[in-house]
Structure formats: structure tokens, C-alpha cells
Design an enzyme around this catalytic site. Structure first.
Site, PDB file in Angstrom:
ATOM      1  N   SER A   1      -9.577   3.022   1.586  1.00  0.00           N
ATOM      2  CA  SER A   1      -8.302   3.551   0.934  1.00  0.00           C
ATOM      3  C   SER A   1      -7.383   2.593   0.355  1.00  0.00           C
ATOM      4  O   SER A   1      -6.520   2.771  -0.325  1.00  0.00           O
ATOM      5  CB  SER A   1      -7.660   4.436   2.112  1.00  0.00           C
ATOM      6  OG  SER A   1      -7.106   3.575   3.131  1.00  0.00           O
TER       7      SER A   1
ATOM      8  N   SER B   1     -11.140   1.052   5.568  1.00  0.00           N
ATOM      9  CA  SER B   1     -10.393   1.138   4.415  1.00  0.00           C
ATOM     10  C   SER B   1      -9.807   0.045   4.002  1.00  0.00           C
ATOM     11  O   SER B   1      -9.276  -0.270   2.921  1.00  0.00           O
ATOM     12  CB  SER B   1      -9.041   2.004   4.753  1.00  0.00           C
ATOM     13  OG  SER B   1      -9.348   3.287   4.741  1.00  0.00           O
TER      14      SER B   1
ATOM     15  N   LYS C   1       0.902  -1.136  -0.174  1.00  0.00           N
ATOM     16  CA  LYS C   1      -0.088  -0.074   0.039  1.00  0.00           C
ATOM     17  C   LYS C   1       0.852   1.231  -0.124  1.00  0.00           C
ATOM     18  O   LYS C   1       1.671   1.378   0.802  1.00  0.00           O
ATOM     19  CB  LYS C   1      -1.046   0.007   1.204  1.00  0.00           C
ATOM     20  CG  LYS C   1      -2.004   0.909   1.351  1.00  0.00           C
ATOM     21  CD  LYS C   1      -2.969   0.838   2.406  1.00  0.00           C
ATOM     22  CE  LYS C   1      -3.955   1.938   2.273  1.00  0.00           C
ATOM     23  NZ  LYS C   1      -5.017   2.028   3.388  1.00  0.00           N
TER      24      LYS C   1
END
Length: 479
Positions: free
Chosen positions: A160, A184, A85
Site C-alpha cells: 500500500s 505494504s 503516506k
């Protein structure tokens, strides 16, 4: 070979290398071929470290030869490709946080979760896309643009951890690291037909966080299967001396997850969280039959919801205060440095008094005690993950859910974030598809610190339904 290896689970990839059926270089080449073919459409991986990955895979093959010759097992994630990420720092590889402010940022050290995953044998392939500073559950930013849902190009992948979820669904990698404050991990998992686990705060150490004593933001694992998600959790878990809230003692095992026997399981089902959230009818139409699966497997299901009164205010106050702490000074100096939703959230934090913040912490205390008592009566709570199915990528966030206005970028995420202050683990598992083929996940929640129990229950639902085995059909790209 490409399709065979890219459809395989992480555990299957390690087992195959242990037997000598294929090499880490072959595993990597298959996944890079898939990335080359489909990432221009999906935009899940935003920085590709091809040369570094090839060096790491070659080193993994040399290590495999030594270990097999000595009769030793391979590391838990040996040769498994993963792009991290883009909010998790990676040494020597650009980490932008989805922000133009950090478009050229190259960290000198790995975040702890990155280090643990690579120490377990994983091969770093690059970085996955995020919203600006991971704020919001729709993955787009000014640096890289939007990530598309592999099941419906032109629709959001959530966020996210949207790039992570899309990379999993598109078969670019079998596991992914994520993080979760307001959903997220869970929202993108739901929208991309993969698994995402928000663990109990402290399960995974956060030694670089600026505020160790707030339980809102956590790192967590994602996978295409519950078992792979559990495997990654075992690698990511554990204490760290720089995180005073991290858990010591026993952590989830790396052994394969066994599906739980659901006969007699006490299940609460909260389709609208006690009338606290607006829901798209098409989402509930998928979830209603999914919940019936628990009844068919012998569980006792009834409508009930744990105490969420005050959770909304507590979450918003603490989130806003943290935003103001992290970025308030930068915003004051550079008013155009952030997207509008982050500016709004920072300004909300500026309005909060010390009493407001301490009242929010007091509410967290009460809510966590109430959740503990709720799970004396029920083994698990079932709930929606997301209140809507994947919406068009051009839409910043849903402003309306079945006629009910959503006034801020947080409103439509309540089905996930209302559980955040309770300090409990929550997992999103594929639950089916809308008539238009949009994935929908089921959220399963249980008592704090009982991730192993939660994973067994999720595995039973996964085995009975098989929705996660449905792969997307991406359009062909013609040069």
C-alpha cells in the site's frame, strides 16, 4: 542543480547544508520542480503543500545559520523534503486514507511517526497515494486514481506504500514513511527499485493504533539506499507511553551503515518458501543470480526455509478480525462504503469465533519461537519479495501466476505476508530487472530485534550490485 539535488541521498543533503553548499530552499525548489514535471505522469503525490513546505524550508535555513554560527550540527533530516503516506495523519493537511469517506478529512494532530520525522528537521511537502484504507498491494482508489510505476508507466507501483515508493523512484524525495501488514512496505519497494524495511513489531511506536497487542501492522522507513533507510529508522524508532508493546532500550544508530563482511555468513535461500507460493519465472530469473552474489562475497548459501506452517491461516484470521473490528459496523450501516475486497475481508472477520482468534495468536507464539530457533542455524533467510513483477494498473490484482489461480486479493502477496506473523524484521533491496525493465527486489530476513545487523548485510549486497543506482526514464510530458 535540480538533477544534482534530487539524485542526492538524504544524508548528502544534510551534509551539504551543514557545509553551506546549498540551502533548504534550494533543495525544496529542486524537488518541487521534479514533482511539477513528473508527478502528472506518476501520480505519487496526491496532496501538495507547496506553501507550507516553502515556509518550513525558510525556517530551516534560518536554523542552519544559527547552528553553523554556534558550531552545532544540523538535525538528522534537516531540510530533507518528504511527502507522508496518506494513511498517516498530518495536522492541517488533508489525510484521506484513499477513501471517499475521508476525501475532505483534515486532521488536527500529527501521527507519532510524522511528528518524529518533522522534529528531526524534515520538510513536509504533501501526501503520497495509497489503496483504499491501505488494503491491497496495488495503489489505486476512487479519490485520486492509480499510481504508476516510474520504471514502467502503465504498470503498478505496488502498495500500500505505492505512492511512497514511486515518489522515491521518481526522485520527488529521498526518504519516505510507509507501513506494512502484508507487505505494504516490501512489495512496492521491490516493484519500484527502492529499499523498504519492515521492522520488528514494537521498534517504532504506534500510540494511536486501536489494537496494540497484535503484531501484524507496523510503520517503517523507505529510501533509495540502505543507509538512508537506516537513517530514517533511527528517527522513527523509540517507545511511547501509549504503546505498551513499544521497545525501550537501545535502538538503531543514526550513524552511517557499514557494509557487513559476508564471509562465513550462514544463508538460507527459499525461492518458493518451501513450495508454499507460486512464482513468476521472470522474477526467479532475476533472483537466482542475485543470491549468487552472497556466495561470491564469501557466504555459505543453501536451500532452506523456516517453519511457515500455519502462518497463512494465522495472518488471515487476525487480519480479517481486525478489519471487522475497524469497519464492520460502518459496513453494516453503509453497504456501499467500501471497495469489494475490503467488504470480503470484513465479512471473513465476521465468520471468526473467539476460539479462531485465540488459535491464531497461539500459532503466532509457536511460529515466533520456531523462527528464533531457525536463526540459531542461519544468520539470514533470502526470499522473493513479490511473486510477480509489476502488472498493468488496470488490473485490480493478479488472478493467475504461471497458470496457478489466485482466488483473492491476498493470494499473490504470500511471499511477503507469510513472514509477518513471525515478528521478524524484513527488508526489500533492489536485486535487478526483468528483460522488460521491471524492477525486482530481494527480501532479506533475520532474527527479531536485529535491524542493525540486517541493514549491514543489506548494505553489503547493495554495494556489490548497485541496482538501486539505476534511475527510471520517465516520458516527457508536453503541455
Amino acid at each position: 542543480m535540480v538533477d544534482h539535488l534530487t539524485e542526492a541521498t538524504a544524508r548528502e543533503l544534510v551534509a551539504g547544508q551543514q557545509r553551506g553548499d546549498f540551502s533548504a530552499r534550494e533543495v525544496l525548489a529542486a524537488h518541487l520542480d521534479r514533482i511539477d514535471r513528473d508527478n502528472p505522469t506518476v501520480n505519487a503525490i496526491v496532496t501538495l503543500d507547496r506553501e507550507g513546505a516553502e515556509r518550513a524550508a525558510a525556517a530551516a535555513d534560518e536554523e542552519a545559520v544559527r547552528r553553523r554560527a554556534a558550531g552545532l550540527p544540523l538535525a538528522p533530516l534537516h531540510g530533507v523534503p518528504i511527502a507522508f503516506k496518506d494513511t498517516h495523519a498530518t495536522a492541517g493537511l488533508r489525510t484521506t486514507y484513499g477513501s471517499p469517506l475521508h476525501a475532505d478529512n483534515v486532521p488536527t494532530a500529527d501521527d507519532e511517526v510524522v511528528r518524529r520525522i518533522q522534529d528531526a528537521g524534515a520538510v513536509r511537502t504533501g501526501k503520497t497515494n495509497v489503496p483504499e484504507f491501505a488494503a491491497g498491494s496495488h495503489t489505486f482508489n476512487e479519490v485520486f486514481g492509480p499510481t504508476h510505476n516510474p520504471y514502467a508507466v502503465g504498470r503498478t507501483a505496488g502498495g500500500s506504500s505505492g505512492g511512497a515508493a514511486a515518489a522515491l523512484a521518481a526522485r520527488f524525495q529521498p526518504i519516505a514513511d510507509g507501513s506494512d501488514m502484508g507487505g505494504s512496505l516490501r512489495n512496492p519497494a521491490s516493484m519500484c527499485n527502492v529499499v523498504g524495511l519492515r521492522p520488528t513489531p514494537g521498534r517504532i511506536a504506534e500510540p494511536t493504533t486501536g489494537v496494540a497487542f497484535t503484531p501484524l501492522a507496523v510503520s517503517g522507513p523507505m529510501g533509495r539506499t540502505v543507509d538512508d533507510t537506516a537513517l530514517l529508522l533511527s528517527v522513527m524508532s523509540g517507545p511511547h507511553r501509549h504503546d505498551p508493546m513499544s521497545m525501550h532500550g537501545e535502538h538503531p544508530s543514526a550513524d552511517a551503515v557499514t557494509a557487513a563482511d559476508l564471509r562465513g555468513l550462514r544463508v538460507a535461500w527459499a525461492p518458493t518458501l518451501g513450495d508454499r507460493v507460486a512464482m513468476e519465472r521472470q522474477v526467479l530469473d532475476v533472483l537466482d543470480p542475485a543470491v549468487k552474489v552472497f556466495t561470491e562475497l564469501g557466504a555459505d548459501v543453501e536451500h532452506a526455509c523456516l517453519d511457515l506452517d500455519g502462518s497463512d491461516d494465522a495472518f488471515r484470521v487476525l487480519r480479517a478480525a481486525e478489519f471487522d473490528l475497524m469497519w464492520g459496523d460502518r459496513l453494516a450501516a453503509e453497504p456501499d462504503a467500501f471497495k469489494a475486497d475490503i467488504v470480503w475481508n470484513i465479512n471473513e472477520g465476521r465468520k471468526s469465533s473467539g476460539r479462531d482468534v485465540m488459535r491464531a495468536f497461539a500459532e503466532l507464539t509457536r511460529l515466533q519461537r520456531a523462527a528464533h530457533d531457525f536463526f540459531d542455524d542461519y544468520d539470514v533467510l533470502l526470499a522473493p519479495v513479490s511473486q510477480v513483477a509489476a502488472f498493468p494498473v488496470e488490473q485490480i490484482w493478479p488472478t493467475d501466476i504461471d497458470g496457478i489461480p489466485q482466488h483473492t486479493y491476498l493470494d499473490w502477496m504470500r511471499a511477503s505476508y507469510l513472514f509477518t506473523p513471525l515478528g521478524v524484521p524484513a527488508i526489500s533491496v533492489p536485486a535487478g530487472f526483468t528483460p522488460d525493465g521491471l524492477p525486482v527486489g530481494l527480501q532479506i530476513i533475520t532474527r527479531a530485534r536485529t535491524e542493525s545487523t540486517l541493514l549491514g548485510i543489506a548494505a553489503a549486497f547493495e554495494a556489490a550490485t548497485g541496482h538501486g543506482r539505476v534511475a527510471p526514464r520517465l516520458p516527457e510530458v508536453h503541455s
